[in-house]
Design an enzyme around this catalytic site. Sequence first.
Site, short mmCIF file in Angstrom:
data_model
loop_
_atom_site.label_atom_id
_atom_site.label_comp_id
_atom_site.label_asym_id
_atom_site.label_seq_id
_atom_site.Cartn_x
_atom_site.Cartn_y
_atom_site.Cartn_z
N GLY A 148 -15.51 14.86 0.48
CA GLY A 148 -16.36 15.67 1.35
C GLY A 148 -17.45 16.47 0.69
N SER A 153 -4.78 4.36 -1.41
CA SER A 153 -5.61 3.71 -0.40
C SER A 153 -4.76 3.45 0.84
CB SER A 153 -6.15 2.38 -0.92
OG SER A 153 -6.68 1.65 0.18
N ASN A 182 -13.50 3.31 6.31
CA ASN A 182 -13.47 1.98 5.71
C ASN A 182 -12.05 1.45 5.70
OD1 ASN A 182 -12.35 1.34 2.77
ND2 ASN A 182 -12.87 3.53 2.84
N ASN A 192 -5.45 1.27 3.00
CA ASN A 192 -5.81 -0.05 3.51
C ASN A 192 -5.03 -1.21 2.89
OD1 ASN A 192 -7.83 1.13 5.18
ND2 ASN A 192 -9.07 1.40 3.34
N THR A 193 -4.08 -0.90 2.02
CA THR A 193 -3.17 -1.91 1.51
C THR A 193 -1.80 -1.49 2.00
OG1 THR A 193 -4.52 -2.45 -0.41
CG2 THR A 193 -2.17 -2.92 -0.60
N GLY A 207 -9.78 -2.86 2.01
CA GLY A 207 -8.56 -3.59 1.61
C GLY A 207 -8.65 -4.16 0.19
N PHE A 208 -9.20 -3.38 -0.72
CA PHE A 208 -9.29 -3.79 -2.13
C PHE A 208 -9.94 -5.17 -2.28
CE2 PHE A 208 -5.39 -1.17 -3.84
CZ PHE A 208 -6.11 -0.01 -3.66
N ASN A 223 -8.12 10.71 -2.17
CA ASN A 223 -8.65 9.50 -1.52
C ASN A 223 -9.05 9.85 -0.06
OD1 ASN A 223 -9.04 6.67 -0.94
ND2 ASN A 223 -7.66 6.27 -2.65
N LYS A 262 -16.83 -1.74 -7.17
CA LYS A 262 -15.45 -2.18 -7.36
C LYS A 262 -15.29 -3.13 -8.54
CE LYS A 262 -14.09 -1.75 -2.49
NZ LYS A 262 -12.94 -0.83 -2.44
N LYS A 319 -4.39 8.88 -8.60
CA LYS A 319 -5.23 9.30 -7.47
C LYS A 319 -4.38 9.35 -6.21
CE LYS A 319 -9.59 8.36 -5.11
NZ LYS A 319 -10.84 7.62 -5.18
C1 LIG Z 1 -16.28 2.31 1.49
C2 LIG Z 1 -15.30 3.04 0.60
C3 LIG Z 1 -14.53 2.32 -0.31
C4 LIG Z 1 -13.62 2.99 -1.14
N1 LIG Z 1 -12.90 2.28 -2.04
C5 LIG Z 1 -12.07 2.92 -2.88
C6 LIG Z 1 -11.36 2.20 -3.89
O1 LIG Z 1 -11.48 0.98 -4.03
N2 LIG Z 1 -10.52 2.90 -4.70
C7 LIG Z 1 -10.36 4.27 -4.61
O2 LIG Z 1 -9.60 4.86 -5.40
N3 LIG Z 1 -11.04 4.97 -3.68
C8 LIG Z 1 -11.88 4.34 -2.83
N4 LIG Z 1 -12.58 5.05 -1.90
C9 LIG Z 1 -12.33 6.51 -1.80
C10 LIG Z 1 -13.37 7.35 -2.54
O3 LIG Z 1 -13.32 7.07 -3.92
C11 LIG Z 1 -13.11 8.85 -2.33
O4 LIG Z 1 -11.87 9.19 -2.92
C12 LIG Z 1 -13.08 9.24 -0.86
O5 LIG Z 1 -14.04 8.52 -0.13
C13 LIG Z 1 -13.31 10.73 -0.63
O6 LIG Z 1 -14.55 11.13 -1.19
P1 LIG Z 1 -15.93 11.26 -0.34
O7 LIG Z 1 -15.62 12.12 0.85
O8 LIG Z 1 -16.91 11.86 -1.29
O9 LIG Z 1 -16.29 9.87 0.05
C14 LIG Z 1 -13.48 4.41 -1.06
C15 LIG Z 1 -14.28 5.11 -0.14
C16 LIG Z 1 -15.17 4.46 0.67
C17 LIG Z 1 -16.00 5.25 1.64
#
Ligand SMILES: Cc1cc2nc3c(=O)[nH]c(=O)nc-3n(C[C@H](O)[C@H](O)[C@H](O)COP(=O)(O)O)c2cc1C
Length: 343
Positions: A295, A174, A110, A176-177, A113-114, A245, A65, A216
């Site tokens: 995924g 996200s 997760n 979470n915000t 929350g940024f 996301n 991050k 995104k």
């Molecule tokens: C622990 C965690 C933190 C994440 N934080 C962010 C973030 O700060 N900003 C963002 O755009 N996506 C965030 N993501 C989302 C990932 O970038 C991704 O879009 C999402 O997890 C789907 O891909 P995956 O299935 O390969 O994990 C986060 C994902 C996880 C698991």
Amino acid sequence: MYALARPFLFALDPERAHDFALSALRTAWQLGLNPLLARRPAACPVDLLGIRFENPVGLAAGLDKNGDYFEALAALGFGFVEIGTITPKPQPGNPRPRMFRLPEAGAVINRMGFNNKGVAHLVKRVECSNFKGVLGINIGKNKDTPNERALDDYLYCLERVHPLAHYVTVNISSPNTQGLRDLQQEDALRTLLGGLRERAAQLDSKHARRVPLLVKIAPDLDETGLDAIANVVAETAIDGIIATNTTISRESVRGVAHAVEAGGLSGAPVREPSNRVLGELRRRLPTLPLIGVGGISEGAHAVEKHALGANLVQCYTGFIYRGPALIAESVEAWRTAMSGSTA
Ligand SMILES: Cc1cc2nc3c(=O)[nH]c(=O)nc-3n(C[C@H](O)[C@H](O)[C@H](O)COP(=O)(O)O)c2cc1C
């Protein structure tokens, strides 16, 4: 190597494992030991957005991050690395615990929350680096900034990261915000993306450097939501979309331990909804650059996104479960699929 480390890491609380693994990885990289950690994928260049990507498999936002580890992560073989989400001011994020593994489902929930050290920290880190790879920077808004003033936060970050990024991602997805995903609604999105596009154009001419702007989005959008996004992206000449996301749905993980935790679900259960959004976007926007994420846990999943219209892919949760082997496997599968399709 990762197969040996994984049982130890998975015995730790997920967030501690995350911090420990990243520090260890950076130390290994500083000592020049990264060739021991990962087999670098063969070259598989992709030209997109005016950028040459060494290969089409990137690291998704959220793992680094603050821009503290991107050189070490890139050295594992990623074709590009996206750092952030970063906000104007530092903020602590939600109380812990806020990250949960669901191993039976190949998933993570997760609600971070940024949590981040603020854009000034990230800028300093990138400025001090002589990184030669492709770096995306993902920007967001602070928790205490109301949506009516969200544009100010995004503009603040855009201005600071523009000189350093190969591309900038506007994160409005996200879960979470509180209220962030409301920025995906048509009018709010038009104001936000229109304002950012205008400022990006000014910055492009000021720095004599074109920096593409991507947005995104969430996997939970319905047809109307996708129509709105496609319309506004086309109208405001946004350069590309990152889909997607994490999901707020729990449909495919009912009964699994931790499934009831609040937050965004990632990994295997988000693959299908992410793929749906990706395919629908490609149908609506036949030539727009699209980055598919959600995924991917084996090479075939990267190829599947390519077949649905992704020009590039990213992974996060699959990388946590599989380690760097997933990168080379995905690049190899992509290369094979491409050579098959051009043969
Ligand atoms: C622990 C965690 C933190 C994440 N934080 C962010 C973030 O700060 N900003 C963002 O755009 N996506 C965030 N993501 C989302 C990932 O970038 C991704 O879009 C999402 O997890 C789907 O891909 P995956 O299935 O390969 O994990 C986060 C994902 C996880 C698991």
